[in-house]
Every structure is written in C-alpha cells, then in structure tokens.
Design an enzyme around this catalytic site. Structure first.
Site, mmCIF file in Angstrom:
data_model
loop_
_atom_site.group_PDB
_atom_site.id
_atom_site.type_symbol
_atom_site.label_atom_id
_atom_site.label_comp_id
_atom_site.label_asym_id
_atom_site.label_seq_id
_atom_site.Cartn_x
_atom_site.Cartn_y
_atom_site.Cartn_z
ATOM 1 N N HIS A 174 1.249 -1.004 0.034
ATOM 2 C CA HIS A 174 0.086 -0.370 0.024
ATOM 3 C C HIS A 174 0.879 1.032 -0.432
ATOM 4 O O HIS A 174 2.112 1.406 0.249
ATOM 5 C CB HIS A 174 -0.890 0.615 1.263
ATOM 6 N N HIS A 229 3.779 7.156 4.124
ATOM 7 C CA HIS A 229 4.695 5.791 3.648
ATOM 8 C C HIS A 229 4.524 5.013 2.658
ATOM 9 O O HIS A 229 3.138 4.732 2.267
ATOM 10 C CB HIS A 229 4.880 5.283 5.011
ATOM 11 N N GLU A 246 7.805 1.142 4.865
ATOM 12 C CA GLU A 246 7.143 -0.027 5.863
ATOM 13 C C GLU A 246 7.324 -0.935 4.814
ATOM 14 O O GLU A 246 7.202 -1.381 4.217
ATOM 15 C CB GLU A 246 5.965 0.321 6.285
HETATM 16 CO CO CO Z 1 1.533 1.059 6.124
#
Ligand code: CO
Length: 139
Positions: free
Chosen positions: A13, A84, A135
């Site tokens: 994502h 992020h 991440e």
């Molecule tokens: Co995330």
C-alpha cells in the site's frame, strides 16, 4: 530459508495522511475507485480507509485518539501528504538484516512490531531512502 526471503516483494500500500477522511474518500470514489468505509484501529492511533487499486491499495489515514503517531505529521502537513509506502517481504528479520547490512537505519526499535494489519512490520528511515518512509510488512 529460500534465497529470496530477504528481498523486496510487492507494493502492499501507499499511505496518505488526510485532514478529512470523508472528503478524501469522496474524491477517490469520484475517480471510480472502490473505497471502504472508515475503520478505526485504536491500538495504532489511526482511522483508515482503503482505496482498492486491484494490484495494490491506497490507505487514507487520519489520527485517532490522543498520542496518534501521525498527529504531528498532519500538523506539519495540514492539507495532507503521502506518509509512507509499504513493501511486502517474506521474512521480516531476514529483510531487516539485509537492509541494515546495506547501511539502512531502522526507525525506533529494531524488533518488528505488529502493524495495523496484524502482521509484523518495521520502518526504514526516510533519510536513507530519498525522503520516503518505507514500511516492510511480512506478508
Ligand atoms: Co502502512
């Protein structure tokens, strides 16, 4: 462990912090995207909305409760901003060790934490990746 357990996998994502989830949701619906209802994740101090893009998703984030980890970010970026990107890895410890061996810094604790999706995650320092917070999530 196979040879590829420490390599980067798919983009899971892209997370965008927004000042108003309803307004942001309506914008993506207006573009024809499938957009979820808001889901509060109190343990992580965020409310999330998922925009399904088929091969990946956008996560719209808004602070939830006191001490939200994204409250400062929204204060600094009141109109919202990309926060992020999240990349899947097969083995988070192997991926971490490879990143550290390559000179990347881990944000905060070097031990993985359980992320907003119930899977182990780590964050790589944005200063080591051209200003992008990354991440890593064990898929
Ligand atoms: Co995330």
């Amino acid at each position: 462990m196979s040879e590829s357990d420490d390599t980067l996998g798919a983009l899971n994502h892209v997370a965008i912090v927004v000042p108003d989830l309803a307004v942001a949701s309506a914008k993506y619906r207006g573009l024809g995207a499938t957009v979820s209802e808001p889901v509060g994740i109190p343990d992580h101090g965020v409310t999330t909305v998922f925009v399904d893009l088929g091969n990946t998703k956008i996560e719209l984030l808004h602070p939830l409760g006191e001490d939200s980890p994204i409250a400062n970010f929204l204060a600094k970026n009141p109109a919202g901003a990309m926060h992020h990107i999240c990349i899947e890895v097969a083995d988070i410890l192997a991926a971490r060790d490879r990143a550290v061996a390559g000179g990347a810094r881990i944000l905060g604790d070097v031990e993985p934490k359980i992320g907003a999706h119930g899977k182990p995650v780590l964050f790589l320092h944005p200063k080591d990746f051209a200003g992008t917070l990354i991440e890593l999530e064990q898929a």
